[in-house]
Write a protein that holds these residues in place. Structure first.
Motif, PDB file in Angstrom:
ATOM      1  N   TRP A 206       0.860  -1.170   0.000  1.00 30.44           N
ATOM      2  CA  TRP A 206       0.000   0.000   0.000  1.00 30.44           C
ATOM      3  C   TRP A 206       0.902   1.227   0.000  1.00 30.44           C
ATOM      4  CZ3 TRP A 206      -5.381   0.570   0.240  1.00 30.44           C
ATOM      5  CH2 TRP A 206      -6.117  -0.615   0.381  1.00 30.44           C
ATOM      6  N   VAL A 207       0.417   2.318  -0.570  1.00 30.62           N
ATOM      7  CA  VAL A 207       1.085   3.612  -0.439  1.00 30.62           C
ATOM      8  C   VAL A 207       0.116   4.586   0.211  1.00 30.62           C
ATOM      9  CG1 VAL A 207       2.057   5.603  -1.643  1.00 30.62           C
ATOM     10  CG2 VAL A 207       2.650   3.293  -2.385  1.00 30.62           C
ATOM     11  N   VAL A 208       0.549   5.190   1.306  1.00 31.17           N
ATOM     12  CA  VAL A 208      -0.187   6.277   1.940  1.00 31.17           C
ATOM     13  C   VAL A 208       0.572   7.552   1.608  1.00 31.17           C
ATOM     14  CG1 VAL A 208      -0.923   7.310   4.118  1.00 31.17           C
ATOM     15  CG2 VAL A 208      -1.079   4.828   3.793  1.00 31.17           C
ATOM     16  N   THR A 209      -0.065   8.464   0.888  1.00 28.51           N
ATOM     17  CA  THR A 209       0.621   9.665   0.421  1.00 28.51           C
ATOM     18  C   THR A 209      -0.032  10.921   0.990  1.00 28.51           C
ATOM     19  OG1 THR A 209       1.275  10.944  -1.536  1.00 28.51           O
ATOM     20  CG2 THR A 209      -0.732   9.630  -1.735  1.00 28.51           C
ATOM     21  N   ASP A 210       0.771  11.751   1.621  1.00 23.29           N
ATOM     22  CA  ASP A 210       0.304  13.002   2.222  1.00 23.29           C
ATOM     23  C   ASP A 210       0.602  14.128   1.249  1.00 23.29           C
ATOM     24  OD1 ASP A 210      -0.264  15.244   3.753  1.00 23.29           O
ATOM     25  OD2 ASP A 210       0.554  14.386   5.587  1.00 23.29           O
ATOM     26  N   GLU A 211      -0.466  14.768   0.733  1.00 21.94           N
ATOM     27  CA  GLU A 211      -0.317  15.777  -0.310  1.00 21.94           C
ATOM     28  C   GLU A 211      -0.727  17.175   0.157  1.00 21.94           C
ATOM     29  OE1 GLU A 211      -2.416  14.214  -3.734  1.00 21.94           O
ATOM     30  OE2 GLU A 211      -0.943  12.614  -3.996  1.00 21.94           O
ATOM     31  N   ILE A 212      -0.637  17.418   1.455  1.00 23.76           N
ATOM     32  CA  ILE A 212      -1.175  18.664   1.995  1.00 23.76           C
ATOM     33  C   ILE A 212      -0.402  19.906   1.543  1.00 23.76           C
ATOM     34  CG2 ILE A 212       0.101  18.768   4.169  1.00 23.76           C
ATOM     35  CD1 ILE A 212      -2.753  19.380   5.457  1.00 23.76           C
ATOM     36  N   TYR A 213       0.847  19.727   1.082  1.00 23.85           N
ATOM     37  CA  TYR A 213       1.628  20.878   0.613  1.00 23.85           C
ATOM     38  C   TYR A 213       1.682  20.952  -0.914  1.00 23.85           C
ATOM     39  CZ  TYR A 213       3.187  21.306   5.439  1.00 23.85           C
ATOM     40  OH  TYR A 213       3.222  21.461   6.812  1.00 23.85           O
ATOM     41  N   GLU A 214       0.739  20.315  -1.592  1.00 21.17           N
ATOM     42  CA  GLU A 214       0.787  20.185  -3.046  1.00 21.17           C
ATOM     43  C   GLU A 214       0.900  21.521  -3.788  1.00 21.17           C
ATOM     44  OE1 GLU A 214      -2.907  18.624  -4.622  1.00 21.17           O
ATOM     45  OE2 GLU A 214      -4.044  19.584  -3.019  1.00 21.17           O
ATOM     46  N   HIS A 215       0.287  22.578  -3.272  1.00 19.40           N
ATOM     47  CA  HIS A 215       0.283  23.862  -3.974  1.00 19.40           C
ATOM     48  C   HIS A 215       1.488  24.732  -3.625  1.00 19.40           C
ATOM     49  CE1 HIS A 215      -3.549  23.479  -5.982  1.00 19.40           C
ATOM     50  NE2 HIS A 215      -4.107  23.080  -4.858  1.00 19.40           N
ATOM     51  N   LEU A 216       2.324  24.274  -2.705  1.00 15.85           N
ATOM     52  CA  LEU A 216       3.444  25.090  -2.251  1.00 15.85           C
ATOM     53  C   LEU A 216       4.759  24.541  -2.797  1.00 15.85           C
ATOM     54  CD1 LEU A 216       2.261  25.700   1.417  1.00 15.85           C
ATOM     55  CD2 LEU A 216       2.147  27.292  -0.506  1.00 15.85           C
ATOM     56  N   THR A 217       5.037  24.860  -4.060  1.00 17.32           N
ATOM     57  CA  THR A 217       6.304  24.505  -4.685  1.00 17.32           C
ATOM     58  C   THR A 217       6.887  25.748  -5.339  1.00 17.32           C
ATOM     59  OG1 THR A 217       5.240  23.854  -6.762  1.00 17.32           O
ATOM     60  CG2 THR A 217       5.600  22.113  -5.114  1.00 17.32           C
ATOM     61  N   TYR A 218       8.222  25.738  -5.548  1.00 21.44           N
ATOM     62  CA  TYR A 218       8.926  26.927  -6.016  1.00 21.44           C
ATOM     63  C   TYR A 218       9.927  26.571  -7.120  1.00 21.44           C
ATOM     64  CZ  TYR A 218       7.267  27.918  -1.298  1.00 21.44           C
ATOM     65  OH  TYR A 218       6.478  28.018  -0.180  1.00 21.44           O
ATOM     66  N   ASP A 219      10.454  27.600  -7.750  1.00 26.16           N
ATOM     67  CA  ASP A 219      11.496  27.445  -8.771  1.00 26.16           C
ATOM     68  C   ASP A 219      11.050  26.583  -9.945  1.00 26.16           C
ATOM     69  OD1 ASP A 219      13.107  28.943  -7.090  1.00 26.16           O
ATOM     70  OD2 ASP A 219      14.073  27.189  -6.179  1.00 26.16           O
ATOM     71  N   GLY A 220       9.751  26.597 -10.242  1.00 24.88           N
ATOM     72  CA  GLY A 220       9.259  25.821 -11.372  1.00 24.88           C
ATOM     73  C   GLY A 220       9.143  24.331 -11.111  1.00 24.88           C
ATOM     74  N   VAL A 221       9.350  23.923  -9.871  1.00 25.91           N
ATOM     75  CA  VAL A 221       9.255  22.503  -9.512  1.00 25.91           C
ATOM     76  C   VAL A 221       7.791  22.074  -9.504  1.00 25.91           C
ATOM     77  CG1 VAL A 221       9.597  20.858  -7.620  1.00 25.91           C
ATOM     78  CG2 VAL A 221      11.394  22.481  -8.219  1.00 25.91           C
ATOM     79  N   GLU A 222       7.516  20.884 -10.019  1.00 28.39           N
ATOM     80  CA  GLU A 222       6.151  20.382 -10.117  1.00 28.39           C
ATOM     81  C   GLU A 222       5.800  19.479  -8.940  1.00 28.39           C
ATOM     82  OE1 GLU A 222       5.160  18.475 -13.892  1.00 28.39           O
ATOM     83  OE2 GLU A 222       6.972  19.351 -14.750  1.00 28.39           O
TER      84      GLU A 222
END
Length: 409
Positions: A206-222
């Protein structure tokens, strides 16, 4: 019970839980500030911005509607579950039905519900380290065994498939995956996300993935969701998320988990006995956030980016401190191993801290700046600082740290 037999006042299960280190540091800083001390807190991951007006207004209007004064479904208001499903498709490209969503009292309840639902006693959960403090405690509460896989600054705090491979046993059930990361701010590339997801699928995990910071990226990082990047995982994925960080809503306490129908049904059963529904008013506000524009988020990111660059430059100006530039979230994770064992002049005489916990205590006691030591997130030798505070406080806090740590002998 026979005479003379004694029992512990607190259960072993609960006694084993460590207090949230980040909240403890934040509470101490706020208590000192309330007592009149000029404390600057880099502890809690809490944006200093107010919640956007349109979200607040939605809550005010909801409070006046009698239908929201009553119990509602334990799994969440239908309109919010629909908004979460639509937002997940919009932001992650991952399609789910609203029945696959459980609305929780903040992201932490989503974490707890997930591990309580998936983990049996003895099951192992691989945790890339440094990790957020709540993960291992929630796993242990469920009877599971956290297995730490450490990635240091030399590799950008990003674990590799080769490292994960060495941690797998016949008892491994889950891989926890977090990108962008709390506490390091590290973000995995789309290629790395796909590779790790494919590897987990090949192991039947199983993979449990926490995506709570999904909108907070910088320097063109996806941001890349592992649920989308690794379709091989099938339905063995649980996504954790919430409105706290993106919309400056930490105090509103609305999170969610997304997963296969049987897992969500079981977790909803658990929540029906634990807390029942999340506050209806808060759910309406969360729905307004998710269906509204991301303009306020973009404005906050401009400030976060400015502060990110300032704090990295300020910390790297200190001899003995190495601070990689994070590309996500709003934290820096500074390597302070070069300062351990050095002598610092304090109000109580010279002191030689041997751990990052001791160093963090010195910084708070001597210059009234609160940082969180690496022991809260994994090995000693590091400190986490949140740059989600105001520009003036950030500049003053870094100046005090520079002045104190710069005197190391």
């Amino acid at each position: 019970m026979s005479a003379g037999t004694t029992t512990a006042r607190i259960s072993q299960r609960i006694s084993a839980i460590a207090e949230s280190a980040t909240l403890a540091v934040d509470a101490k800083a706020k208590a000192l500030k309330a007592a009149g001390r000029p404390v600057i807190g880099f502890g809690a991951g809490e944006p200093d911005f107010p919640t956007p007006d349109y979200i607040v207004q939605a809550a005010i209007e909801a409070a006046g509607q009698p239908k929201y004064h009553r119990y509602s479904p334990a799994g969440g208001l239908p309109e919010l579950k629909k908004a979460i499903a639509e937002k997940t498709l919009r932001d992650s490209g991952y399609q789910v039905d609203p029945s696959q969503v459980l609305v929780t009292n903040g992201g932490k309840q989503a974490v707890y519900n997930t591990f309580a639902t998936l983990v049996d006693p003895g099951d192992e959960v691989i945790i890339p380290t440094p990790f957020w403090t709540t993960y291992p405690e929630a796993i242990r509460l469920a009877g599971g065994v956290p297995v730490e896989v450490f990635a240091g600054p030399e590799q950008g705090y990003l674990v590799t498939v080769e490292q994960l491979e060495t941690a797998v046993t016949d008892r491994t059930k889950i891989l926890l995956f977090v990108s962008p990361s709390n506490p390091t701010g590290a973000v995995y590339s789309p290629e790395q996300v796909a590779e790790i997801g494919k590897w987990a699928a090949s192991k039947g995990l199983w993979v449990v993935t926490d995506e709570i910071y999904e909108h907070l990226t910088y320097d063109g990082v996806e941001f890349t969701s592992i649920a989308t990047a690794a379709p091989e995982l099938g339905d063995k994925v649980v996504i954790l998320n919430g409105v706290a960080k993106t919309y400056a809503m930490t105090g509103w306490r609305v999170g969610w988990m997304i997963g296969p129908a049987d897992v969500i049904k079981a977790a909803t059963n658990l929540q029906s006995h634990a807390t029942s529904n999340v506050s209806n008013i808060m759910q309406v506000a969360a729905a307004a956030a998710l269906t509204g524009p991301l303009t306020a988020v973009d404005e906050m990111k401009v400030a976060f980016d400015r502060r990110r660059k300032a704090i990295v430059a300020g910390l790297n100006a200190i001899d003995g401190v190495e601070c990689p530039t994070p590309t996500g979230a709003f934290y820096v994770y500074a390597d302070v191993r070069g300062l351990l064992g050095k002598e610092f002049e304090t109000s109580n005489g010279p002191v030689r801290p041997s751990t990052s916990a001791e160093l963090a205590t010195l910084i708070l006691d001597e210059v009234e700046v609160a940082v969180v030591p690496g022991e809260a997130f994994g090995p000693s030798g590091y400190v986490r600082l949140s740059y989600a505070l105001g520009d003036e406080d950030l500049a003053e806090g870094v100046r005090r740290i520079q002045e104190f740590l710069g005197k190391a002998k």
